[in-house]
Scaffold this active site. Structure first.
Site, PDB file in Angstrom:
ATOM      1  N   SER A   1       2.699  22.224  51.758  1.00 56.15           N
ATOM      2  CA  SER A   1       1.705  23.169  51.251  1.00 56.15           C
ATOM      3  C   SER A   1       2.363  24.502  50.941  1.00 56.15           C
ATOM      4  CB  SER A   1       0.626  23.371  52.322  1.00 56.15           C
ATOM      5  OG  SER A   1      -0.247  24.406  51.959  1.00 56.15           O
TER       6      SER A   1
ATOM      7  N   THR B   1      -8.404  26.116  46.681  1.00 60.37           N
ATOM      8  CA  THR B   1      -8.044  26.706  47.946  1.00 60.37           C
ATOM      9  C   THR B   1      -8.768  28.032  48.077  1.00 60.37           C
ATOM     10  OG1 THR B   1      -5.905  25.699  47.639  1.00 60.37           O
ATOM     11  CG2 THR B   1      -5.993  27.497  49.231  1.00 60.37           C
TER      12      THR B   1
ATOM     13  N   ASN C   1      -7.530  21.140  47.706  1.00 59.72           N
ATOM     14  CA  ASN C   1      -6.486  21.149  46.680  1.00 59.72           C
ATOM     15  C   ASN C   1      -7.077  21.584  45.352  1.00 59.72           C
ATOM     16  OD1 ASN C   1      -3.913  21.090  45.748  1.00 59.72           O
ATOM     17  ND2 ASN C   1      -3.865  18.918  45.324  1.00 59.72           N
TER      18      ASN C   1
ATOM     19  N   GLN D   1      -5.200  15.991  48.283  1.00 57.73           N
ATOM     20  CA  GLN D   1      -3.986  16.601  48.825  1.00 57.73           C
ATOM     21  C   GLN D   1      -2.768  15.682  48.722  1.00 57.73           C
ATOM     22  OE1 GLN D   1      -3.888  20.180  49.236  1.00 57.73           O
ATOM     23  NE2 GLN D   1      -5.661  19.627  50.463  1.00 57.73           N
TER      24      GLN D   1
HETATM   25  N1  GLY Z   1      -3.027  22.353  47.942  1.00 53.84           N
HETATM   26  C1  GLY Z   1      -2.313  23.552  47.736  1.00 53.84           C
HETATM   27  C2  GLY Z   1      -1.365  23.847  48.832  1.00 53.84           C
HETATM   28  O1  GLY Z   1      -1.594  23.460  49.961  1.00 53.84           O
HETATM   29  O2  GLY Z   1      -0.358  24.443  48.578  1.00 53.84           O
END
Ligand code: GLY
Length: 585
Positions: free
Chosen positions: A459, A388, A408, A427
């Protein structure tokens, strides 16, 4: 010493030695153009990212007359090329925009589960198998980032979307030198990348070893894909050859995504989450992000405590109080949070009276047991309609943009579809693959975040904008899984409660508690006596140098200038251009 040098030393202690010499010897240095290792100062606009090439793309968009939306999206598209293990058009994003006219817009470009997805798709012989949700075809959700970037620019930018895509395509074609950070991620993931011919061809050498720092990474297929997007629009991706070839690969490799899934992908406009905190308004991203809800919930819990005095007089108790508030919020996250189009996420989670009840549970002397979530008011009646990277941008007209975008974990599913050049996300692992089964970040969830066709996985991404009255005060966001929430929180507490400079607020030692596992994570470098006292209070402490990565911008109203900070823990760049957008929307 020169007065300006003293002020800068107070505000920017990490750079004091060099800067003090510079300012003492050279009194004509202009602070308006000052840029240190991880701080940029500029009067007209600012963009901060983890990569200097991406920040420069944002600055170029400002120089072409673009506003903060254009700059942030230009940077995001460039990150897809030079930082593709963290984010890209094969992933998803949340975009929070505070427009010059005061309107706040939240664009949800989170991935969606394909139509054939189902609750038990990650069970193998009846048992949850997180390898399936983390690597390969089934791990991939229908990507949303590209559509969200295009929508943001079309509705709120000044520039033509294609003009922001083409510099990224050019960079993909011409290549860039692999940085030591990039090389170390490649080394760590090379065994998995090697399983997928499309990924192997881009990221590994002919002998199967990962490309090295200093080598030039040329991504011709990605360049072609980006050029097609620039020429044909996002329909090439969602309704054209990109969707067709991906669907074919899915059929051949046990995946579920079809052409129809691409065609049916929709971004969503969401209502931002708002709370107040000590005279400021905190604006966050709503579900399917848990970030906005829990930053707000934790701040609400902390409001009765005098954190500044506590930190000065008793730093261990300060950490304890904040960590206990984090723990309460993460217990709620595990139970209540999911895609609001599928799960009822109670609005009461950000209710001040609920937070006041939770705050009363915090014992200043010792750890409180939190065995389960709380029950916010009207929990069955009022609901919210989730590696991220984070990009922060702002301009003098009053446009502020926070984009958190991701594939991700590093290189997502590790899949690049041959011929397309795009790293595809994993994800699907952000769903609760089964109740109580931790995902790649150790997070657990329940039915609210179970896999369902068309649903968006929960998320932690927390793009946040803080207002003081009608004026934007700061923006912050982060990378680092669940640590995203606590980093955004600590930066806000650092700036508002602890009266730190923005650089100090982002650079301060971090700590994190996510309820499950029941561990208090301290970033390496806390004084031993603080750790000892926290252990005496009952915390199970784990020291780690994994503290996440934040970018932030603060508007210094007294001096009428932007201060941008990229996280000092990693490379990056914060900078502005000397140009104000010619027209504003
Ligand atoms: N993939 C990390 C989040 O969206 O929290």
């Amino acid at each position: 010493m020169h007065a300006i040098a003293k002020q800068v030393m107070r505000n920017y202690p990490l750079h004091t030695a060099l800067l003090a010499i510079l300012l003492t010897c050279c009194t004509s240095v202009s602070l308006t153009a000052w840029q240190s290792e991880n701080v940029g100062i500029a009067e007209e606009n600012m963009v901060a990212t983890v990569n200097p090439i991406a920040t420069d793309a944002g600055v170029a968009a400002f120089e072409a007359g673009g506003n903060a939306v254009d700059a942030a999206v230009a940077a995001a598209l460039m990150l897809a090329v030079v930082d593709g293990y963290n984010s890209g058009i094969g992933g998803g994003c949340f975009i929070l925009i505070r427009r010059a006219n005061g309107e706040v817009v939240a664009i949800d470009g989170r991935e969606m589960a394909p139509a054939a997805a189902h609750r038990d798709m990650f069970l193998k012989d009846g048992k949850p198998d997180t390898r399936l949700s983390q690597e390969g075809a089934l791990a991939i959700g229908v990507p949303g980032a590209l559509k969200a970037y295009e929508q943001a620019v079309r509705e709120f930018g000044n520039q033509d979307f294609a003009s922001l895509v083409l510099p990224a395509a050019k960079r993909a074609r011409e290549g860039f030198p692999i940085t030591p950070t990039y090389a170390s991620v490649l080394k760590r993931t090379s065994e998995s990348l090697a399983k997928f011919p499309g990924s192997k061809q881009v990221f590994l050498k002919d002998d199967g070893t990962p490309r090295q720092a200093g080598e030039r990474l040329v991504q011709s297929d990605l360049a072609n894909t980006l050029e097609r997007v620039a020429n044909d629009g996002v329909d090439y991706f969602y309704r054209g050859d990109f969707a067709k070839q991906t669907a074919l690969w899915m059929q051949q490799n046990g995946g579920l995504i079809t052409e129809a899934d691409f065609a049916n992908y929709l971004t969503r406009r969401r209502d931002p989450v708002e709370t107040t905190y000590r005279g400021h308004t905190i604006i966050g991203f709503p579900p399917p992000s848990s970030g906005g809800v829990h930053v707000a919930e934790i701040l609400n819990i902390l409001e009765p405590f005098d954190l500044n005095t506590l930190r000065e007089t008793d730093p261990a108790t300060y950490v304890h109080v904040v960590a206990e508030a984090m723990k309460l919020a993460f217990a709620d996250r595990a139970h209540w949070l999911g895609d609001p189009d599928f799960a009822d996420v109670p609005l009461g989670l950000i209710d001040k009276s609920y937070a006041a009840e939770l705050a009363k549970k915090i014992d200043l002397q010792k750890v409180m047991p939190v065995t389960s979530h709380g029950t916010p008011p009207l929990a069955d009646a009022k609901f919210f309609e989730r590696h991220t990277t984070h990009i922060a941008a702002a301009d003098k007209h009053g446009n502020w943009v926070a984009i958190t975008t991701t594939v991700n974990t590093s290189f997502g599913s590790k899949v690049v579809i041959p011929g397309l050049g795009v790293v595809m996300n994993n994800q699907m692992d952000d769903f609760a693959v089964a109740p109580g089964i931790p995902n790649a970040y150790g997070l657990v969830g329940t039915e609210a975040n179970s896999v369902q066709a068309g649903k968006r996985p929960l998320s932690s991404m927390s793009p946040t904008i803080v207002m003081k009255g009608e004026q934007p005060f700061m923006t912050v966001g982060a990378a680092g899984g669940p640590r995203i929430i606590t980093q955004a929180l600590l930066a806000i507490v650092g700036k508002i409660d602890l009266e730190m400079s923005l650089e100090q607020a982002v650079g301060q030692k971090r700590f994190h508690h996510q309820w499950s596992p029941d561990l208090l994570m301290l970033e390496t470098g806390f004084p031993p006596e603080v750790q000892d006292k926290l252990e005496e209070m009952g915390h199970q402490v784990r020291v780690s140098n994994r503290a996440g990565v934040s970018q932030a911008i603060f508007f210094d109203a007294d001096k009428s200038r932007f201060i941008g900070v990229h996280d000092p823990r990693v490379p990056g760049k914060a900078a502005g251009a000397a140009k104000v957008p010619a027209t504003d929307r």
